[in-house]
Enzyme design. Sequence first.
Site, PDB file in Angstrom:
ATOM      1  CE1 TYR B 301      18.647  -5.966  39.793  1.00  0.00           C
ATOM      2  CE2 TYR B 301      18.514  -8.176  38.780  1.00  0.00           C
ATOM      3  CZ  TYR B 301      19.354  -7.057  39.411  1.00  0.00           C
ATOM      4  OH  TYR B 301      20.520  -7.142  39.465  1.00  0.00           O
ATOM      5  CG  HIS B 309      21.123 -12.636  35.091  1.00  0.00           C
ATOM      6  ND1 HIS B 309      21.742 -12.339  36.396  1.00  0.00           N
ATOM      7  CD2 HIS B 309      21.353 -13.959  34.661  1.00  0.00           C
ATOM      8  CE1 HIS B 309      22.308 -13.476  36.389  1.00  0.00           C
ATOM      9  NE2 HIS B 309      22.075 -14.471  35.494  1.00  0.00           N
ATOM     10  CE  LYS B 356      23.125  -6.647  33.916  1.00  0.00           C
ATOM     11  NZ  LYS B 356      22.421  -7.660  33.981  1.00  0.00           N
TER      12      LYS B 356
END
Lengths: 453, 402
Positions: B301, B309, B356
């Site tokens: 993060y 996120h 991601k």
Amino acid sequence: MDDSLEKPTAASQPTDPEEHTEDEQSSGEEDQGPDWTKIPYVVARPVIPKRGEKEFEPIAAGGSGLQRHVLDRARSAMLDALAAPRTISNKSISYAVWHPEIARGHVTLNRGIHFATMGHSVARAPSIQDGATKIQKRLELLPEEALYLVERGAMLCWKASELALSETPGLEDVEGVPMTVQQAFAEMVGTEDLTLEKYQVFAYLKRLGYVVTRTKPPSPDYPTPPPYSLRPPSILTRLHSALHSTMRRILQAFYPRIDWWNPLRLGRWLHHNLDSRSVFRSLRFLPAGHHIPLRVQTSPKCAPSQYEIFYNLYKPSTPFKKTAPPAPDFSVVVVNARTTPMPSLTDLAALFDVLPELPPPVPRKRVSFAQQKAMAMAAESPVAPAPDVEQPLLQRLFPWAFASPAKSTPPRNPNPFLALKSGKKMVVIAAVDAGTISFFRFGQGVFTEWPMA
Amino acid sequence: MSLITQKNNRRGGGNKGGARRHQNNTLYAHPLPLVLDQPPPTWSTHILGLFGLAGTRVLNPHCEGVFDPATRSVWVLNAKDLAILWTRGFFGKGDLSRSEPSWRTRQISAKRAAAGHYMTAEEVREKRRAERTQFKRDRAAAMAQAAAEAEAAFAAGCEVQHTTVIPSGATWKPQQPLADAPPPAPAPEEDDDRAFEAEVPALEHLQLTLQEAFFLMWTLDCLTVLDPATSAPMSLRDVWTAFRSVQCAPQIPIPGTLELDLYAGRFDNPFLVHYAAYHYYRSLGWVIKGGIKFCVDLLLYKRGPVFHHAEFAVVVLPVYEDPADQESSPFDLANASPFSWTWLSTVNRVNSQVQKTLILTYVTIPARSRMSPDLLSSPACLTHYSVREVVLRRFIPARMRD
């Protein structure tokens, strides 16, 4: 229905008119299928039917008649389209002769735009004529290129034969034994490092419009892009780095050596700028990054790595010159996904060693909708723009003294996330799994250059 | 929004946007448990600063934790230390919560809600989810009915008429009317609050992984780890040995034979390998949480889970410098041999569906042949590991044409 597909014949199915008149009541004739002789030849080119939405969902009552009907209709449309004969005008077809001993196809008649990006010219000495060997250059194709053109239907390939066909009357034009597509596959796949996976990747990318060439030239005549050579650093940079390292060693003698039980010393004094950034910077004392030499030993008994760049990929928009190709846009490695595992660190390091560094990606210029419309209007109307207001002489002589009228947009800082996601060097690995190709981009990470604190 | 510190917040969502962001920025202002107290900028401090005598004070909270070998973690039981470690750097995970140790706050607000007859955020969420499932069932039934109608029309041979209406999310209403809205609750009084707080004990503790605990102890020196048996503080040397030996299976000495310590002199201890990766990303300023939810090892993060996120999902891949070490390893490190393309595609797809980027982090383990085993007695051996990362993304030729 399957039988007629397996054995295609040019002749249409014959109808017996006498049988029709005899058995008018039999309904068997209608079930045999459409009367091929009566249907006018409408379909000239195969039409690919559009895909619809899949509607099948298992119902407790069993299959649904409507859904089965719709599915059958779609399926038969597809089979009809596939069964349509594929044609090419004889003015646009090319001819080539395949020579198995040199694994090249020699193009005798080239037509069309394909040869702007495929094929290379090779000098082959023909037999002595007129008392001197004339060295002639001819256009040759690599096996994958020849196979691609044959599969597309743009080329007719013959296999070079020993038969003296040129003497036989009526066979002067024939240059060898004609090859079917199946025979072409059998002949060409397996020669000159070409495997079925590599051919599949080649054909897929060519169909999308890319220019695909080989990275390792199979023969000295094959044109290659200028090599990306690591230029030896200039004297100035070498001097600078030597000075830097000696200074660092001198300073290290003065600074206390790092105490491994208390590596971070955050003293109150003698700390010029103690904030969170400097704390994080002093935390980075463990070795990290791709510049650290890799000392992984490879056991001698394991096979040589499968990971080698095979194809150079050029985007369709890149100006490509066959005789002097530019630096490739992408470098592609092709592996069989069933037999080869993921690349290990040594494989990746070896691949990255031969690749150039990419500049950090520039963020997209955000243009508002109003500006876009204005630009579109300006592009459409070819009216000359209004002349600039005449600048006073003084302003022109001393521009630095006056505020510039048009402020140029400042260079945008590269977004750290964009740079982190794209990395510094990129290699594309195509993993072919029994026909399905998955392309992955492996990039060299640059986290050390973009710290978050 | 932190549930620990928001006491009188009845609205489930809280303020989104500017106020919430400001609240998060003030609450989670410090990236590390050490607070650097800058003196107020005056002329004297500025001049002193030029000479390097800045006078910034380093405030060390000196937290305490207990080592638990069974769970291979360090437990922080003290509520104050728990709050400090979570708000400054997002270390650890509450054992009765999803991530932030908010169990007690949730129990108190549940009691308050039960007393005041209004719904907590969790109950609102459950009700919304139940309504959504009901809507999906209704929609599926309507679609099946429409299909049956079309089927009947096809069988009869006539044109199909669409008479059933398939509900859409905007127009659907729940079938059963809800229970009458409860009367507005009276404002909770102070006594009630204190009674609730007295009723609910602090049962939750913060669990730190061994890597987080070692990072706090070794580099920042802000955590003291107590021995579970004696409750005495463990020294850094004890902790170094304990954290490495807890990874090893207990060995039964065979009588009559020389005790061969399988685990002596092994550089591929999972603690060391994962600590090398953890330290690397922490030193770059990333907040690291566990990634088991997405088939990976770590999630990175930028500032913390409350802000945005995670952008990156990290898989730690150990690489042995000497293949003989891998064959003789008693640890069986995960991901030590390159995995198959199927698994790599799986992990990549899972992570790209949650936006991601997958990062493969290679940690090289030094060869035992060129290292002396004495190096393992101090953290200096960590300088012989190297960390490098490779970014993995899909390449879609049809879209990369321009």
